[in-house]
Design an enzyme around this catalytic site. Structure first.
Site, PDB file in Angstrom:
ATOM      1  N   ASP A 164      53.975 115.699  51.535  1.00 42.87           N
ATOM      2  CA  ASP A 164      54.850 114.611  51.104  1.00 42.87           C
ATOM      3  C   ASP A 164      55.499 114.771  49.726  1.00 42.87           C
ATOM      4  O   ASP A 164      56.686 114.556  49.569  1.00 42.87           O
ATOM      5  CB  ASP A 164      54.073 113.289  51.077  1.00 42.87           C
ATOM      6  CG  ASP A 164      53.474 112.918  52.419  1.00 42.87           C
ATOM      7  OD1 ASP A 164      53.507 113.730  53.344  1.00 42.87           O
ATOM      8  OD2 ASP A 164      52.980 111.785  52.526  1.00 42.87           O
ATOM      9  N   GLU A 393      39.819 114.054  51.979  1.00 46.33           N
ATOM     10  CA  GLU A 393      41.168 114.362  52.481  1.00 46.33           C
ATOM     11  C   GLU A 393      41.667 115.666  51.851  1.00 46.33           C
ATOM     12  O   GLU A 393      42.246 116.507  52.528  1.00 46.33           O
ATOM     13  CB  GLU A 393      42.116 113.198  52.141  1.00 46.33           C
ATOM     14  CG  GLU A 393      43.513 113.348  52.707  1.00 46.33           C
ATOM     15  CD  GLU A 393      44.416 112.172  52.363  1.00 46.33           C
ATOM     16  OE1 GLU A 393      43.973 111.252  51.626  1.00 46.33           O
ATOM     17  OE2 GLU A 393      45.572 112.167  52.822  1.00 46.33           O
TER      18      GLU A 393
HETATM   19  C1  DGY Z   1      51.294 108.589  53.998  1.00 49.64           C
HETATM   20  O1  DGY Z   1      51.445 107.411  54.328  1.00 49.64           O
HETATM   21  O2  DGY Z   1      50.784 108.953  52.949  1.00 49.64           O
HETATM   22  C2  DGY Z   1      51.626 109.632  54.930  1.00 49.64           C
HETATM   23  O3  DGY Z   1      51.510 110.899  54.396  1.00 49.64           O
HETATM   24  C3  DGY Z   1      52.931 109.443  55.611  1.00 49.64           C
HETATM   25  O4  DGY Z   1      52.766 110.137  56.774  1.00 49.64           O
END
Ligand code: DGY
Length: 426
Positions: A164, A393
């Site tokens: 992201d 994570e």
């Molecule tokens: C989040 O909401 O952090 C996700 O990576 C979007 O998919």
């Protein structure tokens, strides 16, 4: 922790996050079904419950759009603990979904599960039903995300890559406006340390893109050209190419000749085109900013994850060398951004931390290419991280601090997969 204890803990994580026909990545932070999380989780399930592994992928593919796209989130049930929820996406689906996609790892997962299936009859039947759908998704990519036929597909939203907030797209992302973004309240920072998450400024741009695509009725014949953000990510393309190759092999075995031939073509064209992303200077592949036609000189793991595809041997050898060079700069491989680069941030999501799924796919590709030293070092580091910090994570590559969500499905799945399949781990 013994191997058996580690597997027992990992199975517990999977079953705690199991919602019957799909798995959530983790309770609270991610309360729905995520596309690539799901396909990779199926690998974990397949070692102790094959039918459940198939169900995971079937549920995902049941929400494929008519044009072939497979959405990145399926909102199976309401949960206001996540933003942006279905009302922001407005895709108008009966079971709401987002309108963007994610790395297409399902083809790879299906082949891997079938290859080692104990119930071979069930596996062949399941794979036969899934392959046409996965193939249609792959074809969608080359149609909708490579309209000029370059052989490489673009992502049009950072969330599609899974990476992201990578440094890779900082410059390109500045071209995404922030005006006219509807006011919103983030929910992720209530579940995870805000220092581990993307910034508010980045969130505004994420949402601007969602609003833009929604204003175009999620029409994929228009979204690529209309997006101010179009990035060709080598890691993303490598996953697509590898999945095409795996679908080709499987389809040939199952007598699905047309799918086999078309998949083989897509993979071959993709591999040849990957060469345009190679940088001798950086010793790895780079992202391409398609809007301005320039490679992005950013030393991230996206260009190393490219090892997952059947790239030429000399490229795999160079990537193995790159991994071993990175090993001198941190305690745990593979940092998502080079610790020696100015924008490295050891805690913030994809700007430095280690992600086990990226490690798994990279090690898998390097091992296939015969680069066993680098592959083994990566797998060892994954297990050391789990020993030290549990099923997080992601992790700080220097201190092993667990980051983001805890009790995380794909980290657990990767441990089950590695402990059951890697000689070194066994
Ligand atoms: C989040 O909401 O952090 C996700 O990576 C979007 O998919």
């Amino acid at each position: 922790m013994t191997r058996e204890e580690m597997i027992r803990h990992a199975r517990q994580v999977l079953s705690d996050n199991d919602r019957g026909t799909y798995t959530v990545p983790t309770k609270g932070l991610y309360p729905f079904q995520w596309n690539w999380d799901s396909a990779l989780s199926a690998l974990g399930f397949s070692h102790f419950d094959e039918p459940r592994a198939w169900t995971e992928i079937e549920t995902l593919m049941a929400h494929q759009w008519d044009d072939g796209m497979v959405p990145h989130i399926i909102f199976h049930q309401p949960d206001d603990g996540y933003f942006p929820g279905p009302e922001v996406w407005g895709t108008g689906r009966e079971v709401p979904t987002t309108g963007i996609t994610q790395p297409p790892v399902a083809g790879f997962a299906v082949r891997r599960i079938l290859d080692r299936a104990r119930d071979t009859g069930l596996a062949a039947e399941k794979a036969k039903a899934l392959l046409p759908k996965i193939h249609a998704w792959h074809q969608w990519f080359y149609r909708a995300r490579d309209p000029q036929g370059t052989g490489l597909v673009a992502i049009i939203h950072p969330w599609e890559s899974g990476r992201d907030n990578s440094v890779d797209w900082d410059d390109a992302f500045k071209r995404v406006p922030t005006e006219d973004v509807q006011p919103f309240t983030r929910r992720d920072t209530a579940h995870a340390n805000p220092e581990h998450r993307p910034t508010d400024e980045q969130y505004k741009r994420y949402i601007w893109l969602v609003q833009k695509f929604r204003s175009l009725d999620w029409d994929n014949t228009r979204l690529h050209d209309a997006s101010p953000f179009r990035i060709v990510d080598p890691g993303f393309n490598a996953i697509l190419i590898r999945s095409c190759q795996d679908v080709a092999d499987l389809a040939a075995r199952l007598g699905m000749d047309q799918i086999a031939a078309e998949s083989r073509d897509m993979a071959d064209i993709g591999i040849a085109a990957m060469e345009t992303l190679w940088s001798d200077r950086m010793g790895q592949y780079l992202c391409l900013d398609r809007s301005i036609g320039q490679l992005i000189e950013s030393p991230s793991v996206g260009g190393i994850l490219a090892a997952f595809a059947p790239i030429p041997k000399d490229r795999a050898a160079a990537l193995a060398q790159r991994v071993m060079t990175l090993a001198k700069t941190c305690e745990y491989l593979i940092p998502s951004h080079d610790p020696g680069a100015p924008d490295f941030d050891s805690l913030r999501y994809w700007r430095g931390p280690v992600w086990l799924i990226v490690n798994f796919m990279t090690a898998n590709g390097l091992e296939r290419a015969g680069e066993t030293v680098a592959a083994e070092r990566i797998v060892t580091d994954c297990l050391r991280l789990i020993e030290t910090s549990g099923f997080a994570e992601y992790y700080d590559p220097i201190t092993a601090e667990p980051c983001g969500g805890a009790h995380f499905t794909w980290s657990a799945a990767m441990v089950i997969e590695s402990l059951n399949t890697c000689e070194l781990a066994a």
